[in-house]
Write a protein that holds these residues in place. Structure first.
Motif, short mmCIF file in Angstrom:
data_model
loop_
_atom_site.label_atom_id
_atom_site.label_comp_id
_atom_site.label_asym_id
_atom_site.label_seq_id
_atom_site.Cartn_x
_atom_site.Cartn_y
_atom_site.Cartn_z
N TYR A 1 0.84 -1.20 0.00
CA TYR A 1 0.00 0.00 0.00
C TYR A 1 0.87 1.25 0.00
CZ TYR A 1 1.43 -0.07 4.87
OH TYR A 1 2.18 -0.11 6.02
N ASP A 2 0.23 2.39 -0.22
CA ASP A 2 0.81 3.71 -0.01
C ASP A 2 -0.12 4.47 0.93
OD1 ASP A 2 3.10 3.60 -1.75
OD2 ASP A 2 1.71 3.71 -3.44
N LEU A 3 0.47 5.13 1.91
CA LEU A 3 -0.36 5.93 2.82
C LEU A 3 -0.85 7.17 2.09
CD1 LEU A 3 1.80 5.69 6.07
CD2 LEU A 3 -0.33 4.46 5.56
N SER A 4 -2.13 7.47 2.24
CA SER A 4 -2.66 8.68 1.61
C SER A 4 -3.32 9.55 2.68
CB SER A 4 -3.61 8.31 0.46
OG SER A 4 -4.55 7.34 0.86
N ALA A 5 -4.59 9.86 2.56
CA ALA A 5 -5.22 10.79 3.50
C ALA A 5 -5.16 10.27 4.92
CB ALA A 5 -6.67 11.03 3.08
N GLY A 6 -4.72 11.13 5.82
CA GLY A 6 -4.56 10.74 7.21
C GLY A 6 -5.72 11.14 8.09
N PHE A 7 -5.63 10.78 9.33
CA PHE A 7 -6.68 11.04 10.32
C PHE A 7 -6.77 12.54 10.63
CE2 PHE A 7 -7.97 11.51 14.79
CZ PHE A 7 -9.16 10.81 14.79
N GLY A 8 -8.02 13.04 10.74
CA GLY A 8 -8.25 14.42 11.18
C GLY A 8 -8.24 15.45 10.09
N LEU A 9 -8.02 15.05 8.85
CA LEU A 9 -8.01 16.03 7.76
C LEU A 9 -9.42 16.58 7.52
CD1 LEU A 9 -5.70 14.33 5.10
CD2 LEU A 9 -5.10 16.15 6.71
N GLY B 1 -12.07 10.58 9.56
CA GLY B 1 -12.05 9.77 10.78
C GLY B 1 -11.20 8.53 10.72
N GLY B 2 -10.35 8.41 9.70
CA GLY B 2 -9.53 7.21 9.62
C GLY B 2 -8.24 7.46 8.87
N GLN B 3 -7.60 6.38 8.47
CA GLN B 3 -6.37 6.43 7.68
C GLN B 3 -6.63 5.71 6.37
OE1 GLN B 3 -3.14 7.83 8.17
NE2 GLN B 3 -3.00 7.21 6.03
N ASP B 4 -6.23 6.36 5.28
CA ASP B 4 -6.40 5.75 3.96
C ASP B 4 -5.12 5.03 3.53
OD1 ASP B 4 -8.94 6.71 3.91
OD2 ASP B 4 -8.58 8.28 2.41
N PHE B 5 -5.30 3.82 3.00
CA PHE B 5 -4.21 3.02 2.45
C PHE B 5 -4.52 2.80 0.97
CE2 PHE B 5 -4.46 2.15 6.91
CZ PHE B 5 -3.17 1.86 7.35
N SER B 6 -3.83 3.51 0.10
CA SER B 6 -4.06 3.36 -1.34
C SER B 6 -3.40 2.08 -1.84
CB SER B 6 -3.50 4.56 -2.10
OG SER B 6 -4.19 5.74 -1.72
N ALA B 7 -4.11 1.37 -2.70
CA ALA B 7 -3.58 0.11 -3.25
C ALA B 7 -4.39 -0.25 -4.48
CB ALA B 7 -3.66 -1.00 -2.21
N GLY B 8 -3.92 -1.25 -5.21
CA GLY B 8 -4.64 -1.71 -6.37
C GLY B 8 -5.93 -2.39 -5.98
N ALA B 9 -6.94 -2.23 -6.84
CA ALA B 9 -8.21 -2.90 -6.58
C ALA B 9 -8.00 -4.41 -6.47
CB ALA B 9 -9.20 -2.58 -7.70
N GLY B 10 -8.63 -4.99 -5.47
CA GLY B 10 -8.52 -6.43 -5.26
C GLY B 10 -7.42 -6.84 -4.31
N GLU B 11 -6.59 -5.88 -3.85
CA GLU B 11 -5.55 -6.22 -2.86
C GLU B 11 -6.21 -6.79 -1.61
OE1 GLU B 11 -1.69 -6.47 -1.20
OE2 GLU B 11 -2.27 -5.92 -3.25
#
Length: 218
Positions: free
Chosen positions: A96-104, A114-124
């Motif tokens: 994954y790659d970290l993207s939008a973080g908590f509290g933005l 309200g959370g942390q986003d983990f960007s990744a390919g569909a189906g991971e």
């Protein structure tokens, strides 16, 4: 006659000393010899059984070691590199790659993120960060397809925007079990996992802080 009698006595004494009955041995000597033979046979049987038990234990230990090696490699993919038998928490995905973080805040969210986003390919694949019970699998508006996992201490872990799931409500899962896969359902601009951590099912906390407190490095 005296010489012959002496020879008989000597032969009988020798038989007693050597432990082998003679034709002139008393009946009780033969009984004792039979007892010794039976005890020797029983001891040999017990030794053979014990050797078989030890061999079986060794085979099970070898199989356990091999399983632990595989388990250790699996857990390492999800950020845990300690004793496999002591694992409590892992990362929700391996790549994954970290993207939008908590509290933005911003136009993408109705309120604070309200959370942390983990960007990744569909189906991971997505895995259970800890052992617990799945309490909900459903579409949840802007969260898209969401799975809620409740941990033994009451903490809820939300997996949002999934493309599909592999668990059902009421199912018990273990740490690192696959629960679903990355998608882009709901309010999403691309495939990613939106992970929320809610102690006691209440307000969300920063998932990064929660994962780091468990000894992980997201």
């Amino acid at each position: 006659m005296l010489h012959r009698a002496g020879a008989v006595v000597a032969a009988t004494a020798a038989a007693l000393v050597l432990g082998a009955p003679s034709a002139h041995a008393a009946p009780e000597v033969a009984v004792r010899e039979d007892g010794r033979q039976l005890r020797a046979i029983e001891l040999a049987r017990q030794v053979a059984e014990r050797q078989q038990e030890l061999a079986a234990l060794n085979r099970r230990a070898d199989a356990h070691d091999r399983a632990l090696i595989g388990r250790k490699e699996l857990l390492a993919r999800y950020g845990y590199r300690g004793d496999p038998d002591a694992v409590r928490v892992v990362l929700p995905m391996a790549s994954y790659d970290l993207s939008a973080g908590f509290g933005l805040t911003g136009p993408l969210w109705e309120a604070e993120h309200g959370g942390q986003d983990f960007s990744a390919g569909a189906g991971e694949p997505l895995v259970a960060v800890a052992g617990g019970v799945v309490t909900e699998v459903a579409y949840a508006g802007p969260y898209g397809l969401r799975t809620i996992l409740e941990l033994p201490d009451g903490t809820e872990v939300w997996y949002c925007h999934q493309t599909d799931v592999t668990v059902a409500a009421g199912q018990q899962v273990e740490v690192a079990d696959v629960v679903g896969s990355v998608g882009s359902t709901g309010n999403s601009t691309g495939p990613h996992l939106h992970l929320e951590v809610r102690p006691a099912g209440g307000s969300p906390v920063d998932p990064m802080d929660w994962l780091r407190a468990a000894g992980l490095t997201p």
